[in-house]
Design an enzyme around this catalytic site. Structure first.
Site, PDB file in Angstrom:
ATOM      1  N   ASN A  72       0.804  -1.202   0.099  1.00  0.00           N
ATOM      2  CA  ASN A  72       0.334  -0.018   0.128  1.00  0.00           C
ATOM      3  C   ASN A  72       0.910   1.156  -0.059  1.00  0.00           C
ATOM      4  O   ASN A  72       2.189   1.171  -0.339  1.00  0.00           O
ATOM      5  CB  ASN A  72      -1.128  -0.004   1.066  1.00  0.00           C
ATOM      6  CG  ASN A  72      -2.502   0.638   0.913  1.00  0.00           C
ATOM      7  OD1 ASN A  72      -2.368   2.094   0.624  1.00  0.00           O
ATOM      8  ND2 ASN A  72      -3.372   0.053   0.545  1.00  0.00           N
ATOM      9  N   HIS A 173      -1.647  -9.908  -3.354  1.00  0.00           N
ATOM     10  CA  HIS A 173      -2.442  -9.106  -4.255  1.00  0.00           C
ATOM     11  C   HIS A 173      -3.488  -9.878  -5.038  1.00  0.00           C
ATOM     12  O   HIS A 173      -3.364  -9.661  -6.337  1.00  0.00           O
ATOM     13  CB  HIS A 173      -1.613  -7.960  -5.040  1.00  0.00           C
ATOM     14  CG  HIS A 173      -2.509  -6.759  -5.210  1.00  0.00           C
ATOM     15  ND1 HIS A 173      -3.681  -6.596  -5.782  1.00  0.00           N
ATOM     16  CD2 HIS A 173      -2.459  -5.613  -4.465  1.00  0.00           C
ATOM     17  CE1 HIS A 173      -4.053  -5.406  -6.003  1.00  0.00           C
ATOM     18  NE2 HIS A 173      -3.167  -4.868  -4.977  1.00  0.00           N
ATOM     19  N   TYR A 175      -6.659 -11.271  -6.710  1.00  0.00           N
ATOM     20  CA  TYR A 175      -7.884 -10.977  -7.179  1.00  0.00           C
ATOM     21  C   TYR A 175      -8.628 -11.981  -7.293  1.00  0.00           C
ATOM     22  O   TYR A 175      -8.767 -12.949  -8.023  1.00  0.00           O
ATOM     23  CB  TYR A 175      -7.747 -10.148  -8.656  1.00  0.00           C
ATOM     24  CG  TYR A 175      -7.034  -8.799  -8.549  1.00  0.00           C
ATOM     25  CD1 TYR A 175      -5.728  -8.902  -8.357  1.00  0.00           C
ATOM     26  CD2 TYR A 175      -7.849  -7.771  -8.893  1.00  0.00           C
ATOM     27  CE1 TYR A 175      -5.097  -7.650  -8.611  1.00  0.00           C
ATOM     28  CE2 TYR A 175      -7.059  -6.468  -9.025  1.00  0.00           C
ATOM     29  CZ  TYR A 175      -5.852  -6.361  -8.733  1.00  0.00           C
ATOM     30  OH  TYR A 175      -5.067  -5.141  -8.713  1.00  0.00           O
ATOM     31  N   GLN A 286      -6.955  -4.514   3.424  1.00  0.00           N
ATOM     32  CA  GLN A 286      -7.324  -3.434   2.582  1.00  0.00           C
ATOM     33  C   GLN A 286      -8.264  -4.224   1.609  1.00  0.00           C
ATOM     34  O   GLN A 286      -7.989  -5.322   1.090  1.00  0.00           O
ATOM     35  CB  GLN A 286      -6.209  -3.060   1.654  1.00  0.00           C
ATOM     36  CG  GLN A 286      -6.737  -2.085   0.570  1.00  0.00           C
ATOM     37  CD  GLN A 286      -6.481  -0.706   0.846  1.00  0.00           C
ATOM     38  OE1 GLN A 286      -6.011  -0.531   2.057  1.00  0.00           O
ATOM     39  NE2 GLN A 286      -6.960   0.289   0.156  1.00  0.00           N
ATOM     40  N   GLU A 314      -6.398  -7.751   1.065  1.00  0.00           N
ATOM     41  CA  GLU A 314      -5.024  -7.859   1.289  1.00  0.00           C
ATOM     42  C   GLU A 314      -4.566  -7.391   2.819  1.00  0.00           C
ATOM     43  O   GLU A 314      -4.901  -6.434   3.380  1.00  0.00           O
ATOM     44  CB  GLU A 314      -4.403  -6.409   0.404  1.00  0.00           C
ATOM     45  CG  GLU A 314      -4.554  -6.523  -0.966  1.00  0.00           C
ATOM     46  CD  GLU A 314      -4.595  -5.316  -1.675  1.00  0.00           C
ATOM     47  OE1 GLU A 314      -3.606  -4.598  -1.501  1.00  0.00           O
ATOM     48  OE2 GLU A 314      -5.724  -4.943  -2.205  1.00  0.00           O
TER      49      GLU A 314
HETATM   50  C1  BGC Z   1      -4.788  -0.158  -3.652  1.00  0.00           C
HETATM   51  C2  BGC Z   1      -5.319   0.400  -4.955  1.00  0.00           C
HETATM   52  C3  BGC Z   1      -4.655   0.201  -6.334  1.00  0.00           C
HETATM   53  C4  BGC Z   1      -4.273  -1.548  -6.450  1.00  0.00           C
HETATM   54  C5  BGC Z   1      -3.570  -1.986  -7.429  1.00  0.00           C
HETATM   55  C6  BGC Z   1      -4.622  -1.569  -3.927  1.00  0.00           C
HETATM   56  O1  BGC Z   1      -3.825  -2.311  -2.869  1.00  0.00           O
HETATM   57  O2  BGC Z   1      -5.472   0.067  -2.607  1.00  0.00           O
HETATM   58  O3  BGC Z   1      -5.707   1.635  -4.828  1.00  0.00           O
HETATM   59  O4  BGC Z   1      -5.147   0.689  -7.249  1.00  0.00           O
HETATM   60  O5  BGC Z   1      -3.588  -1.746  -5.153  1.00  0.00           O
HETATM   61  O6  BGC Z   1      -2.377  -1.317  -7.478  1.00  0.00           O
END
Ligand code: BGC
Length: 345
Positions: A72, A173, A175, A286, A314
Site C-alpha cells: 500500500n 495481491h 484478485y 485492504q 490484502e
Molecule cells: C490499492 C489500490 C490500487 C491497487 C492496484 C490496491 O492495494 O489499494 O488503490 O489501485 O492496489 O495497484
C-alpha cells in the site's frame, strides 16, 4: 507437486510454475513475484492472472503477486526513521505516493523456491534477500514466504528479519472471484467483515483518521452484497476511492488456531461456488474491488478484464504506517504474520 517451465523473462531467465494442493484447493505459484497464477476451488479457477509472463509485466495491477517491502501507500514516498529522512520512489505518480514497494517491488523479483510435504499438506517456501538501499529502503532483509495447502486451507506465512530498522509490511495481491474468475463482475457476491473501524482517507488515499464504520457504506459487520449501487454510492469515502478500496481494522473477538498461531476471523467472501473465510494476525485488511481492472491485455484463456471483476483482501498494517511510527521492523526482530484463506468443504 507438479513443476514445469511457465515462461521466460526477457533476460532469458526461466519462470517456473509449482502446483500444490488437493481436490478442494489447488494453487499454482510462480517463482516470479511469488505470483499465485491459478487458484482452483473444487476445480474452478477463482483468481485473476495471465497465461504468459508478459501479462504480469505489462499490467499494473499486481495480479496474484507478493507485495513488499511496504504494501500500500507511503505519502509522498517520504518518511523519517531514527532521525534520517528517506525519499522512496513516487511510483503512484497521479497521487505522488510510494505504492506497493516502489518501481521494482517483490512482485517483480525472482524468488528461490523449495518444496516440502508433511502430514498437514504441501508447502512452497519462497526466499529472497532484499539488499540494503534497494528502492532506497534501509537494511538488508531476508524474506521467507510459505504458501501451504492443507485440506481446505490455503495460507501465506510471511517471515522476515532485517539488519537495520526498516518499514516492512507484506501482503499478497490476489484478485478473487467466488463465482470463478470467468464468472463476471462480483455484484452478486457478499462480503462480511469483522471490523468496527476503518481508515478515513484524503484525496491521495492516505489515512487521515481512524473512524467507526457505523452508518457508513463500510459497515460490513453483517453480510452485504457488493452491488454496483454500493460501490457507486455517494458516501464521500466511496467517491474518493472510486469504489471499494479501503483499509478496515479487524476485531479480534473470533479466532482459529492454525499452524500453532491464533488468527482472527477477518472476513467472509461468498459467491456461487461457496464461501471463503479470511483469518489473519495482521491488524488490518485492504478491501479493493478491482476498480481499475479493465484493460486491453486479456486474462488467462483470453478472458476479458473487467472493473469489479474480483475482490482483493490484502492483509496489512494500515497504509502510510511509517509516518505514524507504525509498521517498523526493528533490526534483528522477527516479522511473522499469516493470512489464511479457508474454503467451505
Ligand atoms: C490499492 C489500490 C490500487 C491497487 C492496484 C490496491 O492495494 O489499494 O488503490 O489501485 O492496489 O495497484
Amino acid at each position: 507437486m507438479n513443476k514445469y517451465l511457465f515462461d521466460k523473462l526477457p533476460c532469458g531467465c526461466e519462470v517456473t510454475a509449482y502446483e500444490i494442493g488437493n481436490d478442494t484447493v489447488r494453487a499454482t505459484i510462480l517463482n516470479y513475484g511469488g505470483i499465485i497464477q491459478k487458484l482452483l476451488y473444487r476445480g474452478t479457477d477463482i483468481i485473476g492472472g495471465y497465461d504468459k509472463i508478459e501479462g504480469y509485466r505489462v499490467s499494473d495491477g499486481y495480479q496474484g503477486a507478493l507485495i513488499g517491502r511496504y504494501a500500500n501507500r507511503i505519502r509522498g514516498g517520504r518518511f523519517t526513521l531514527n532521525g534520517v529522512d528517506y525519499q522512496l520512489a513516487q511510483n503512484e505518480s497521479a497521487r505522488g505516493n510510494h505504492l506497493h514497494g516502489g518501481d521494482i517491488g517483490y512482485d517483480a523479483k525472482l524468488w528461490d523456491v523449495e518444496y516440502k510435504q508433511d502430514c498437514d499438506g504441501e508447502h512452497l517456501i519462497l526466499t529472497l534477500t532484499d539488499p540494503d538501499g534497494t528502492e532506497n529502503y534501509p537494511g538488508t532483509v531476508n524474506v521467507r514466504v510459505t504458501y501451504s495447502v492443507c485440506g481446505e486451507n490455503f495460507s501465506i506465512h510471511y517471515e522476515a528479519v532485517s539488519d537495520k530498522d526498516t518499514p516492512f509490511n507484506m501482503t499478497n495481491h490476489a484478485y478473487l472471484n467466488m463465482n470463478g474468475i470467468a464468472g463476471g463482475q462480483i455484484y452478486d457476491q457478499t462480503l462480511q467483515v469483522n471490523a468496527d473501524f476503518m481508515s478515513k482517507v484524503d484525496e491521495h488515499l492516505i489515512p487521515v483518521d481512524k473512524v467507526p464504520v457505523d452508518g457508513t457504506a463500510f459497515d460490513f459487520r453483517t453480510p452485504k452484497l457488493l452491488s454496483r449501487e454500493l460501490m457507486t454510492c455517494d458516501d464521500p469515502q466511496m467517491v474518493i476511492g472510486g469504489g471499494l478500496d479501503h483499509n478496515l481494522y479487524i476485531t479480534t473477538d473470533e479466532a482459529t488456531l492454525y499452524q500453532g498461531k491464533k488468527l482472527s476471523k477477518a472476513a467472509v467472501f461468498a459467491g456461487k461456488l461457496g464461501a471463503l473465510t479470511l483469518y489473519t494476525d495482521k491488524p488490518c485488511v485492504q478491501f479493493y474491488a478491482a476498480n481499475f481492472m479493465e484493460g486491453e491485455y486479456p486474462f488467462k484463456g483470453g478472458l476479458k478484464r473487467e472493473k469489479n471483476g474480483a475482490l482483493c483482501l490484502e492483509t496489512q498494517f494500515a497504509p502510510d504506517g511509517p509516518n505514524r511510527g507504525e509498521a517498523i521492523l526493528k533490526a534483528g526482530d522477527k516479522y511473522d504474520y499469516t493470512a489464511l484463506f479457508r474454503f467451505d468443504v
